[in-house]
Design a protein around this motif. Structure first.
Motif, short mmCIF file in Angstrom:
data_model
loop_
_atom_site.label_atom_id
_atom_site.label_comp_id
_atom_site.label_asym_id
_atom_site.label_seq_id
_atom_site.Cartn_x
_atom_site.Cartn_y
_atom_site.Cartn_z
N THR A 60 -9.36 -18.06 -1.52
CA THR A 60 -9.13 -17.09 -2.59
C THR A 60 -9.89 -17.50 -3.84
N SER A 61 -10.61 -16.54 -4.42
CA SER A 61 -11.30 -16.83 -5.68
C SER A 61 -10.26 -16.99 -6.79
N VAL A 62 -10.64 -17.74 -7.80
CA VAL A 62 -9.69 -18.09 -8.87
C VAL A 62 -10.08 -17.35 -10.15
N LYS A 63 -9.09 -16.69 -10.74
CA LYS A 63 -9.31 -15.98 -12.00
C LYS A 63 -8.96 -16.90 -13.16
N VAL A 64 -9.91 -17.09 -14.07
CA VAL A 64 -9.67 -17.94 -15.23
C VAL A 64 -10.04 -17.18 -16.49
N MET A 65 -9.41 -17.57 -17.59
CA MET A 65 -9.69 -16.95 -18.89
C MET A 65 -10.69 -17.81 -19.64
N GLU A 66 -11.62 -17.16 -20.27
CA GLU A 66 -12.65 -17.86 -21.02
C GLU A 66 -12.73 -17.28 -22.43
N SER A 67 -12.84 -18.17 -23.42
CA SER A 67 -12.92 -17.73 -24.81
C SER A 67 -14.37 -17.67 -25.26
N SER A 68 -14.70 -16.64 -25.99
CA SER A 68 -16.02 -16.54 -26.60
C SER A 68 -15.82 -16.17 -28.06
N GLY A 69 -16.06 -17.12 -28.93
CA GLY A 69 -15.79 -16.90 -30.35
C GLY A 69 -17.01 -16.41 -31.09
N GLY A 70 -16.73 -15.94 -32.30
CA GLY A 70 -17.82 -15.47 -33.14
C GLY A 70 -18.43 -16.58 -33.96
N GLY A 71 -17.88 -17.82 -33.78
CA GLY A 71 -18.42 -18.95 -34.51
C GLY A 71 -18.09 -18.93 -35.98
N GLU A 144 5.55 -11.33 2.17
CA GLU A 144 5.06 -12.31 3.13
C GLU A 144 4.00 -11.69 4.06
N THR A 145 4.25 -10.45 4.50
CA THR A 145 3.31 -9.78 5.38
C THR A 145 2.00 -9.49 4.66
N LYS A 146 2.10 -8.99 3.42
CA LYS A 146 0.89 -8.71 2.64
C LYS A 146 0.11 -9.99 2.37
N LYS A 147 0.83 -11.07 2.07
CA LYS A 147 0.16 -12.35 1.82
C LYS A 147 -0.58 -12.81 3.07
N LEU A 148 0.03 -12.62 4.26
CA LEU A 148 -0.62 -13.01 5.51
C LEU A 148 -1.84 -12.15 5.76
N TRP A 149 -1.73 -10.84 5.53
CA TRP A 149 -2.88 -9.95 5.73
C TRP A 149 -4.05 -10.36 4.83
N ASP A 150 -3.75 -10.64 3.55
CA ASP A 150 -4.80 -11.02 2.61
C ASP A 150 -5.44 -12.35 3.02
N TYR A 151 -4.61 -13.29 3.46
CA TYR A 151 -5.13 -14.59 3.88
C TYR A 151 -6.04 -14.43 5.10
N ARG A 153 -7.66 -11.78 6.10
CA ARG A 153 -8.89 -11.07 5.74
C ARG A 153 -9.88 -12.02 5.06
N ASN A 154 -9.39 -12.80 4.12
CA ASN A 154 -10.25 -13.76 3.42
C ASN A 154 -10.79 -14.83 4.37
N LEU A 155 -9.94 -15.29 5.29
CA LEU A 155 -10.36 -16.28 6.28
C LEU A 155 -11.51 -15.73 7.13
N LEU A 156 -11.36 -14.49 7.61
CA LEU A 156 -12.40 -13.89 8.44
C LEU A 156 -13.71 -13.71 7.67
N GLU A 157 -13.62 -13.28 6.41
CA GLU A 157 -14.82 -13.08 5.61
C GLU A 157 -15.59 -14.39 5.43
N HIS A 158 -14.86 -15.47 5.13
CA HIS A 158 -15.51 -16.77 4.94
C HIS A 158 -16.05 -17.34 6.26
N TYR A 159 -15.28 -17.15 7.33
CA TYR A 159 -15.72 -17.65 8.63
C TYR A 159 -16.98 -16.93 9.08
N GLN A 160 -17.03 -15.62 8.87
CA GLN A 160 -18.22 -14.86 9.24
C GLN A 160 -19.43 -15.30 8.41
N SER A 161 -19.21 -15.58 7.13
CA SER A 161 -20.30 -16.07 6.28
C SER A 161 -20.83 -17.41 6.80
N TYR A 162 -19.92 -18.27 7.23
CA TYR A 162 -20.32 -19.57 7.78
C TYR A 162 -21.13 -19.39 9.05
#
Length: 207
Positions: A60-71, A144-151, A153-162
């Motif tokens: 799973t990709s990770v969502k992070v917050m990043e700050s960009s200030g005006g200085g 739990e079922t949705k979490k398994l489906w998402d996992y 799907r992500n596993l197959l996408e990465h495995y196919q890329s490999y």
């Protein structure tokens, strides 16, 4: 004397793990091609350990917050928060295994290919995954079922890329053979990984 040394070693072990995790996070923010060979090797080791410890979050990709200030002198109102998505741990490993993305570093690519083989041999389920249809996904299901489906799907996408990376690496070698150059160690590693996957997971998707 042995008991005293082992007791004193535990905090150090904890500190070294924390330091290693911090180092991994630092390296993950740097494009793969900009890392040194030693940094790439360290990152591969850290990523593999992290994947094995928590495979559920490894794809799973990770969502992070990043700050960009005006200085402008620390005025918080001038800072803007925006989210970015960092690639998953396994995606990062796949990038390290691709010479086109890792700075044409074949030794790092070999290490990453073999490490990914160990990862997938460990996490692939003993059954063939069937992804839910659109109609099935429109039906209300448990978390739990949705979490398994998402996992899955992500596993197959990465495995196919490999698998595609392994096949492309071998195909590149085949083209070189046509012009009189031998099989590279990297290409031999790629075909070895494909053979090992066929032996260890003949039942799985994309066989």
């Amino acid at each position: 004397s042995g008991g005293g040394s082992s007791g004193g070693g535990r905090p150090g072990t904890s500190q070294s793990r924390a330091a290693a995790a911090a180092a991994r996070e630092l390296l993950e923010d740097v494009p793969v091609a900009e890392l040194s060979s030693q940094q790439k090797a360290d990152l591969i080791a850290e990523l593999c350990e992290s994947v094995m410890e928590d495979p559920d979050s490894a794809f799973t990709s990770v969502k992070v917050m990043e700050s960009s200030g005006g200085g402008g002198g620390g005025d918080e109102e001038e800072e803007e928060q925006h989210s970015i998505r960092l690639p998953s741990k396994v995606r990062r490993l796949i990038d390290l295994a691709d010479p086109r993305l890792n700075g044409e570093d074949e030794m790092t690519a070999r290490l990453a290919l073999i490490s990914l083989l160990a990862v997938f041999r460990d996490v692939l389920p003993s059954y063939r995954i069937r992804l839910p249809t659109q109609a099935e996904r429109s039906v209300r299901v448990t978390k739990e079922t949705k979490k398994l489906w998402d996992y899955e799907r992500n596993l197959l996408e990465h495995y196919q890329s490999y698998l595609k990376l392994l096949e492309r690496t071998w195909a590149t070698s085949a083209k070189l053979q046509e012009i009189g150059r031998g099989v590279s160690i990297l290409s031999a590693t790629a075909i070895m990984c494909l053979c090992e996957l066929l032996k260890s997971a003949p039942h799985f998707n994309f066989r």
